[in-house]
Design an enzyme around this catalytic site. Structure first.
Site, PDB file in Angstrom:
ATOM      1  N   ARG A  19       0.738  -1.176  -0.017  1.00 48.96           N
ATOM      2  CA  ARG A  19      -0.102  -0.088   0.002  1.00 48.96           C
ATOM      3  C   ARG A  19       0.874   1.284  -0.070  1.00 48.96           C
ATOM      4  O   ARG A  19       0.439   2.396  -0.232  1.00 48.96           O
ATOM      5  CB  ARG A  19      -0.906   0.102   1.311  1.00 48.96           C
ATOM      6  CG  ARG A  19      -2.082  -1.091   1.009  1.00 48.96           C
ATOM      7  CD  ARG A  19      -2.984  -0.963   2.405  1.00 48.96           C
ATOM      8  NE  ARG A  19      -4.232  -1.590   2.030  1.00 48.96           N
ATOM      9  CZ  ARG A  19      -5.186  -1.683   3.067  1.00 48.96           C
ATOM     10  NH1 ARG A  19      -5.026  -1.109   4.183  1.00 48.96           N
ATOM     11  NH2 ARG A  19      -6.547  -2.090   2.586  1.00 48.96           N
ATOM     12  N   VAL A  22       6.399   2.812  -2.342  1.00 52.05           N
ATOM     13  CA  VAL A  22       7.227   1.566  -3.321  1.00 52.05           C
ATOM     14  C   VAL A  22       6.511   0.462  -3.521  1.00 52.05           C
ATOM     15  O   VAL A  22       6.488  -0.023  -4.608  1.00 52.05           O
ATOM     16  CB  VAL A  22       8.420   1.479  -2.618  1.00 52.05           C
ATOM     17  CG1 VAL A  22       9.210   0.098  -3.269  1.00 52.05           C
ATOM     18  CG2 VAL A  22       9.181   2.849  -2.407  1.00 52.05           C
ATOM     19  N   GLY A  23       5.505  -0.150  -2.611  1.00 54.89           N
ATOM     20  CA  GLY A  23       5.187  -1.170  -2.811  1.00 54.89           C
ATOM     21  C   GLY A  23       3.832  -1.235  -3.939  1.00 54.89           C
ATOM     22  O   GLY A  23       3.700  -1.944  -4.745  1.00 54.89           O
ATOM     23  N   SER A 114      17.709   2.173   2.014  1.00 50.81           N
ATOM     24  CA  SER A 114      17.649   3.793   1.938  1.00 50.81           C
ATOM     25  C   SER A 114      18.993   4.330   1.927  1.00 50.81           C
ATOM     26  O   SER A 114      20.201   4.049   2.595  1.00 50.81           O
ATOM     27  CB  SER A 114      16.899   4.205   3.372  1.00 50.81           C
ATOM     28  OG  SER A 114      16.893   5.759   3.269  1.00 50.81           O
ATOM     29  N   SER A 115      19.181   5.408   1.126  1.00 51.90           N
ATOM     30  CA  SER A 115      20.597   6.501   1.086  1.00 51.90           C
ATOM     31  C   SER A 115      20.935   6.741   2.427  1.00 51.90           C
ATOM     32  O   SER A 115      22.145   7.160   2.657  1.00 51.90           O
ATOM     33  CB  SER A 115      20.450   7.222   0.268  1.00 51.90           C
ATOM     34  OG  SER A 115      19.218   8.253   0.580  1.00 51.90           O
ATOM     35  N   CYS A 116      20.041   6.989   3.386  1.00 48.47           N
ATOM     36  CA  CYS A 116      20.212   7.569   4.794  1.00 48.47           C
ATOM     37  C   CYS A 116      21.229   6.231   5.570  1.00 48.47           C
ATOM     38  O   CYS A 116      21.576   7.031   6.514  1.00 48.47           O
ATOM     39  CB  CYS A 116      18.993   7.572   5.564  1.00 48.47           C
ATOM     40  SG  CYS A 116      18.041   6.306   6.233  1.00 48.47           S
ATOM     41  N   TYR A 143      16.416   5.009  12.099  1.00 44.29           N
ATOM     42  CA  TYR A 143      15.892   4.525  11.050  1.00 44.29           C
ATOM     43  C   TYR A 143      17.086   3.782  10.450  1.00 44.29           C
ATOM     44  O   TYR A 143      16.924   2.564   9.742  1.00 44.29           O
ATOM     45  CB  TYR A 143      15.047   5.371   9.975  1.00 44.29           C
ATOM     46  CG  TYR A 143      14.532   4.911   8.730  1.00 44.29           C
ATOM     47  CD1 TYR A 143      13.468   4.072   8.806  1.00 44.29           C
ATOM     48  CD2 TYR A 143      15.406   5.176   7.757  1.00 44.29           C
ATOM     49  CE1 TYR A 143      13.018   3.752   7.455  1.00 44.29           C
ATOM     50  CE2 TYR A 143      14.873   4.751   6.371  1.00 44.29           C
ATOM     51  CZ  TYR A 143      13.807   3.925   6.125  1.00 44.29           C
ATOM     52  OH  TYR A 143      13.395   3.521   4.977  1.00 44.29           O
ATOM     53  N   LYS A 147      17.972  -0.174   8.934  1.00 44.21           N
ATOM     54  CA  LYS A 147      18.227  -0.421   7.503  1.00 44.21           C
ATOM     55  C   LYS A 147      19.582  -1.266   7.456  1.00 44.21           C
ATOM     56  O   LYS A 147      20.035  -2.145   6.604  1.00 44.21           O
ATOM     57  CB  LYS A 147      18.139   0.790   6.554  1.00 44.21           C
ATOM     58  CG  LYS A 147      16.599   1.134   6.372  1.00 44.21           C
ATOM     59  CD  LYS A 147      15.687   0.143   5.793  1.00 44.21           C
ATOM     60  CE  LYS A 147      14.366   0.677   5.389  1.00 44.21           C
ATOM     61  NZ  LYS A 147      13.523  -0.618   4.834  1.00 44.21           N
ATOM     62  N   HIS A 186       8.121  13.194   3.391  1.00 49.37           N
ATOM     63  CA  HIS A 186       9.391  13.608   2.984  1.00 49.37           C
ATOM     64  C   HIS A 186       9.405  14.911   2.414  1.00 49.37           C
ATOM     65  O   HIS A 186       8.194  15.527   1.970  1.00 49.37           O
ATOM     66  CB  HIS A 186       9.960  12.482   2.154  1.00 49.37           C
ATOM     67  CG  HIS A 186      10.340  11.330   2.757  1.00 49.37           C
ATOM     68  ND1 HIS A 186       9.648  10.026   2.597  1.00 49.37           N
ATOM     69  CD2 HIS A 186      11.494  11.032   3.613  1.00 49.37           C
ATOM     70  CE1 HIS A 186      10.266   9.010   3.580  1.00 49.37           C
ATOM     71  NE2 HIS A 186      11.330   9.731   4.031  1.00 49.37           N
TER      72      HIS A 186
END
Length: 316
Positions: A19, A22-23, A114-116, A143, A147, A186
């Protein structure tokens, strides 16, 4: 599944987080390509925080491919306000889905990071090998640590058990079905909503957080999915892969771009009391590009696409 193998349109593909931004992009892609066994479960049907729920889903559905796009996500304010929730929930989701994928002998799992995950002051553009080479951005380190743990979990299961679990690191994403809540979204969806509401109310100005000087890279969710499917078919390695556009833009310029697309005629004001976050964050995507994949959606066209989705589906 080995590298360079086309996905079978009859394959059972479980999309965890169907939902979300991305998904749902994965669902759109697979449906448009004629895939017939897409497995999607709501939180009521299968709570990914619940180990027994996840076990039952895998036993009943027997997925062959797992796409782990489920995560608790948010912007700077949400990450800084709820770090315990961000680290706990993401660790729990990842542990349950990745471990059950191993137990159920799925053919391939795709983990989206994620890039973070990269250090706050990493050399630019950021190469995959810069992971764990410096301190994280404090506003979202909970977060990021979750990841990173997911990456390491996939690598460990591949090393110890031979599981075909790959990890992809997308840059900042946007597109249809994004989160437009001003408190926990974001930057790009927040700007779309801010400028739209300012246009509707005929406001004199829109206030943007920070100084406007940080640079960010953006990728449309549909481009992420195209890259992910490409890697599902052509990549089987424990090493992470960056996915981005190869271009970045200042937050100030991004604001001006969104303003022009939406047609807001007022001014932009920057609130420097609010945090900027990482000063510059652009991924080095040469590894992916060298395999033969490049993005196809420009930022301007992508924002237009996202704004139409906002108008159609998210105004309420």
């Amino acid at each position: 599944m080995t590298a360079s193998q086309t996905l079978n349109k009859d394959a059972k593909i479980f999309i965890a987080g169907h939902r979300g931004l991305v998904g749902s992009a994965f669902v759109r892609y697979f449906q448009s390509k004629g895939f017939t066994n897409i497995i999607c479960k709501t939180r009521q049907e299968c709570n990914l925080l619940n180990k027994a729920d996840v076990q039952r889903l895998f036993e009943e559905e027997t997925p062959e491919i797992v796409i782990l796009a489920a995560a608790k996500v948010g912007g700077i304010l949400a990450n800084a306000s709820y770090p315990a929730e961000f680290i706990y929930e993401n660790l729990e989701i990842q542990n349950n889905v990745i471990h059950q994928s191993y137990l159920s002998k799925v053919k391939k799992l795709l983990f989206l990071g994620s890039s973070c995950i990269y250090p706050k002051f990493a050399k630019q553009p950021i190469k995959e090998e810069y992971l764990l080479s410096g301190h994280l951005e404090p506003t979202n380190d909970a977060y990021a640590i979750a990841k990173i743990a997911g990456i390491k979990l996939c690598q460990a299961y591949m090393q110890q058990y031979g599981c075909n679990f790959i990890s992809l690191m997308p840059t900042n994403l946007y597109g249809p079905n994004d989160n437009y809540d001003l408190n926990n979204s974001h930057v790009l969806p927040a700007l779309i909503r801010k400028f739209h509401e300012a246009k509707e109310s005929q406001a004199d100005a829109v206030t943007m957080w920070g100084t406007g000087t940080p640079y960010r890279e953006f990728l449309h969710a549909d481009d992420l999915v195209n890259a992910s499917v490409f890697l599902l078919e052509h990549y089987s390695s424990p090493e992470i892969v960056n996915i981005g556009s190869g271009k970045d833009i200042s937050i100030a310029e991004l604001g001006r771009t969104v303003k022009d697309i939406i047609g807001f005629e007022g001014d932009i004001v920057f609130d420097s009391s609010k945090p900027d976050g990482t000063p510059k964050k652009q991924l080095d995507c040469s590894k992916l590009f060298s395999m033969g994949w490049t993005p196809s959606i420009s930022l301007e066209n992508g924002i237009k696409h996202a704004y139409q989705d906002f108008l159609k589906n998210h105004l309420s």
